[in-house]
Design a protein around this motif. Structure first.
Motif, PDB file in Angstrom:
ATOM      1  N   LEU A  28     -13.350 -40.108 -17.576  1.00  0.00           N
ATOM      2  CA  LEU A  28     -12.755 -40.248 -16.239  1.00  0.00           C
ATOM      3  C   LEU A  28     -13.326 -41.453 -15.499  1.00  0.00           C
ATOM      4  N   LYS A  29     -14.595 -41.729 -15.742  1.00  0.00           N
ATOM      5  CA  LYS A  29     -15.232 -42.905 -15.124  1.00  0.00           C
ATOM      6  C   LYS A  29     -14.567 -44.188 -15.639  1.00  0.00           C
ATOM      7  N   GLU A  30     -14.277 -44.180 -16.933  1.00  0.00           N
ATOM      8  CA  GLU A  30     -13.634 -45.354 -17.537  1.00  0.00           C
ATOM      9  C   GLU A  30     -12.196 -45.494 -17.016  1.00  0.00           C
ATOM     10  N   VAL A  31     -11.511 -44.377 -16.874  1.00  0.00           N
ATOM     11  CA  VAL A  31     -10.150 -44.398 -16.314  1.00  0.00           C
ATOM     12  C   VAL A  31     -10.192 -45.000 -14.909  1.00  0.00           C
ATOM     13  N   GLN A  32     -11.164 -44.566 -14.115  1.00  0.00           N
ATOM     14  CA  GLN A  32     -11.274 -45.075 -12.742  1.00  0.00           C
ATOM     15  C   GLN A  32     -11.631 -46.559 -12.725  1.00  0.00           C
ATOM     16  N   ARG A  33     -12.419 -46.973 -13.696  1.00  0.00           N
ATOM     17  CA  ARG A  33     -12.806 -48.393 -13.752  1.00  0.00           C
ATOM     18  C   ARG A  33     -11.579 -49.283 -13.946  1.00  0.00           C
ATOM     19  N   VAL A  34     -10.677 -48.886 -14.868  1.00  0.00           N
ATOM     20  CA  VAL A  34      -9.545 -49.765 -15.189  1.00  0.00           C
ATOM     21  C   VAL A  34      -8.389 -49.641 -14.186  1.00  0.00           C
ATOM     22  N   LEU A  35      -8.346 -48.516 -13.445  1.00  0.00           N
ATOM     23  CA  LEU A  35      -7.258 -48.341 -12.469  1.00  0.00           C
ATOM     24  C   LEU A  35      -7.490 -49.202 -11.236  1.00  0.00           C
ATOM     25  N   ARG A  36      -6.408 -49.796 -10.726  1.00  0.00           N
ATOM     26  CA  ARG A  36      -6.516 -50.460  -9.418  1.00  0.00           C
ATOM     27  C   ARG A  36      -6.520 -49.376  -8.338  1.00  0.00           C
ATOM     28  N   ARG A  37      -6.944 -49.736  -7.118  1.00  0.00           N
ATOM     29  CA  ARG A  37      -6.916 -48.754  -6.028  1.00  0.00           C
ATOM     30  C   ARG A  37      -5.466 -48.327  -5.794  1.00  0.00           C
ATOM     31  N   GLY A  38      -5.227 -47.044  -5.731  1.00  0.00           N
ATOM     32  CA  GLY A  38      -3.866 -46.520  -5.575  1.00  0.00           C
ATOM     33  C   GLY A  38      -3.189 -46.254  -6.910  1.00  0.00           C
ATOM     34  N   GLY A  39      -3.833 -46.677  -7.995  1.00  0.00           N
ATOM     35  CA  GLY A  39      -3.291 -46.431  -9.325  1.00  0.00           C
ATOM     36  C   GLY A  39      -3.399 -44.957  -9.689  1.00  0.00           C
ATOM     37  N   ALA A  40      -2.567 -44.528 -10.649  1.00  0.00           N
ATOM     38  CA  ALA A  40      -2.482 -43.098 -10.954  1.00  0.00           C
ATOM     39  C   ALA A  40      -2.891 -42.784 -12.391  1.00  0.00           C
ATOM     40  N   PHE A  41      -3.532 -41.664 -12.519  1.00  0.00           N
ATOM     41  CA  PHE A  41      -3.936 -41.143 -13.822  1.00  0.00           C
ATOM     42  C   PHE A  41      -3.128 -39.872 -14.080  1.00  0.00           C
ATOM     43  N   TYR A  42      -2.243 -39.926 -15.085  1.00  0.00           N
ATOM     44  CA  TYR A  42      -1.419 -38.763 -15.441  1.00  0.00           C
ATOM     45  C   TYR A  42      -2.032 -38.072 -16.643  1.00  0.00           C
ATOM     46  N   PHE A  43      -2.012 -36.758 -16.619  1.00  0.00           N
ATOM     47  CA  PHE A  43      -2.663 -36.025 -17.718  1.00  0.00           C
ATOM     48  C   PHE A  43      -1.948 -34.715 -18.014  1.00  0.00           C
ATOM     49  N   ILE A  44      -2.052 -34.327 -19.276  1.00  0.00           N
ATOM     50  CA  ILE A  44      -1.763 -32.949 -19.681  1.00  0.00           C
ATOM     51  C   ILE A  44      -2.780 -32.612 -20.761  1.00  0.00           C
ATOM     52  N   GLU A  45      -3.487 -31.500 -20.557  1.00  0.00           N
ATOM     53  CA  GLU A  45      -4.588 -31.143 -21.454  1.00  0.00           C
ATOM     54  C   GLU A  45      -4.595 -29.635 -21.687  1.00  0.00           C
ATOM     55  N   HIS A  46      -4.903 -29.238 -22.908  1.00  0.00           N
ATOM     56  CA  HIS A  46      -5.120 -27.788 -23.089  1.00  0.00           C
ATOM     57  C   HIS A  46      -6.567 -27.483 -22.714  1.00  0.00           C
ATOM     58  N   VAL A  47      -6.768 -26.303 -22.121  1.00  0.00           N
ATOM     59  CA  VAL A  47      -8.068 -25.977 -21.514  1.00  0.00           C
ATOM     60  C   VAL A  47      -8.440 -24.520 -21.787  1.00  0.00           C
ATOM     61  N   ALA A  48      -9.638 -24.169 -21.325  1.00  0.00           N
ATOM     62  CA  ALA A  48     -10.086 -22.781 -21.397  1.00  0.00           C
ATOM     63  C   ALA A  48      -9.224 -21.917 -20.477  1.00  0.00           C
ATOM     64  N   SER A  49      -9.008 -20.680 -20.890  1.00  0.00           N
ATOM     65  CA  SER A  49      -8.295 -19.751 -20.024  1.00  0.00           C
ATOM     66  C   SER A  49      -9.130 -19.491 -18.775  1.00  0.00           C
ATOM     67  N   THR A  50      -8.468 -19.466 -17.622  1.00  0.00           N
ATOM     68  CA  THR A  50      -9.186 -19.193 -16.370  1.00  0.00           C
ATOM     69  C   THR A  50      -9.294 -17.681 -16.127  1.00  0.00           C
ATOM     70  N   ASP A  51      -8.553 -16.923 -16.910  1.00  0.00           N
ATOM     71  CA  ASP A  51      -8.591 -15.463 -16.784  1.00  0.00           C
ATOM     72  C   ASP A  51      -9.604 -14.912 -17.792  1.00  0.00           C
ATOM     73  N   GLU A  52     -10.846 -14.753 -17.316  1.00  0.00           N
ATOM     74  CA  GLU A  52     -11.953 -14.354 -18.204  1.00  0.00           C
ATOM     75  C   GLU A  52     -11.726 -12.995 -18.861  1.00  0.00           C
ATOM     76  N   SER A  53     -10.878 -12.178 -18.250  1.00  0.00           N
ATOM     77  CA  SER A  53     -10.667 -10.829 -18.802  1.00  0.00           C
ATOM     78  C   SER A  53      -9.496 -10.787 -19.799  1.00  0.00           C
ATOM     79  N   SER A  54      -8.887 -11.934 -20.049  1.00  0.00           N
ATOM     80  CA  SER A  54      -7.706 -11.941 -20.933  1.00  0.00           C
ATOM     81  C   SER A  54      -8.098 -11.987 -22.410  1.00  0.00           C
ATOM     82  N   TRP A  55      -7.149 -11.582 -23.251  1.00  0.00           N
ATOM     83  CA  TRP A  55      -7.351 -11.673 -24.698  1.00  0.00           C
ATOM     84  C   TRP A  55      -7.469 -13.128 -25.116  1.00  0.00           C
ATOM     85  N   THR A  56      -6.719 -14.001 -24.450  1.00  0.00           N
ATOM     86  CA  THR A  56      -6.779 -15.430 -24.785  1.00  0.00           C
ATOM     87  C   THR A  56      -8.193 -15.947 -24.589  1.00  0.00           C
ATOM     88  N   SER A  57      -8.812 -15.588 -23.460  1.00  0.00           N
ATOM     89  CA  SER A  57     -10.173 -16.027 -23.182  1.00  0.00           C
ATOM     90  C   SER A  57     -11.125 -15.469 -24.241  1.00  0.00           C
TER      91      SER A  57
END
Ligand SMILES: C[S@@+](CC[C@H](N)C(=O)[O-])C[C@H]1O[C@@H](n2cnc3c(N)ncnc32)[C@H](O)[C@@H]1O
Length: 116
Positions: A28-57
């Motif tokens: 993220l630091k590197e992304v911020q370095r190369v972006l101009r001010r007002g530039g945008a970082f678009y992302f889609i990432e798979h992540v940990a389940s936020t529902d700790e009680s779920s089977w997925t988690s």
């Protein structure tokens, strides 16, 4: 991105990258370095389940070590949204979604954009 000059990019896009990198804040630091001010970082990432009680988690926790061995280091327990919240973007638009994939382990995703 050593060949990319500071503040030279309008947009950076990352798709399903951070599961493979041990140091997301450094990315993220590197992304911020190369972006101009007002530039945008678009992302889609798979992540940990936020529902700790779920089977997925539960299965993410149990399967992660094996998954990382089989899938070339891919970490299904990343909390990338926290790294994005902690990074110094001026604006963060982030949603937690369930991607339409049959593999429940990688269902939880985050999608959005951040502005430098
Ligand atoms: C799951 S694949 C996603 C590929 C593609 N972005 C997509 O969405 O289909 C993860 C990608 O991250 C790349 N990758 C892993 N570590 C990286 C790093 N430190 N810097 C840049 N790319 C990296 C890998 O080469 C791989 O192409």
């Amino acid at each position: 991105m050593t060949s990319v000059a500071d503040a030279s990019m309008d947009v950076v896009v990352c798709t399903l990258l951070t599961c493979f990198v041990p140091n997301t804040p450094a990315v993220l630091k590197e992304v911020q370095r190369v972006l101009r001010r007002g530039g945008a970082f678009y992302f889609i990432e798979h992540v940990a389940s936020t529902d700790e009680s779920s089977w997925t988690s539960f299965f993410q926790k149990v399967m992660n070590p094996t998954w990382q061995l089989i899938v070339d280091g891919c970490n299904i327990r990343k909390t990338t949204w926290k790294d994005l919240e902690d990074a110094n973007f001026s604006e963060l638009n982030l949603r937690h979604i369930y991607a339409p994939t049959f593999l429940k382990l990688v269902n939880p995703h985050i999608i959005g954009y951040a502005v430098k």
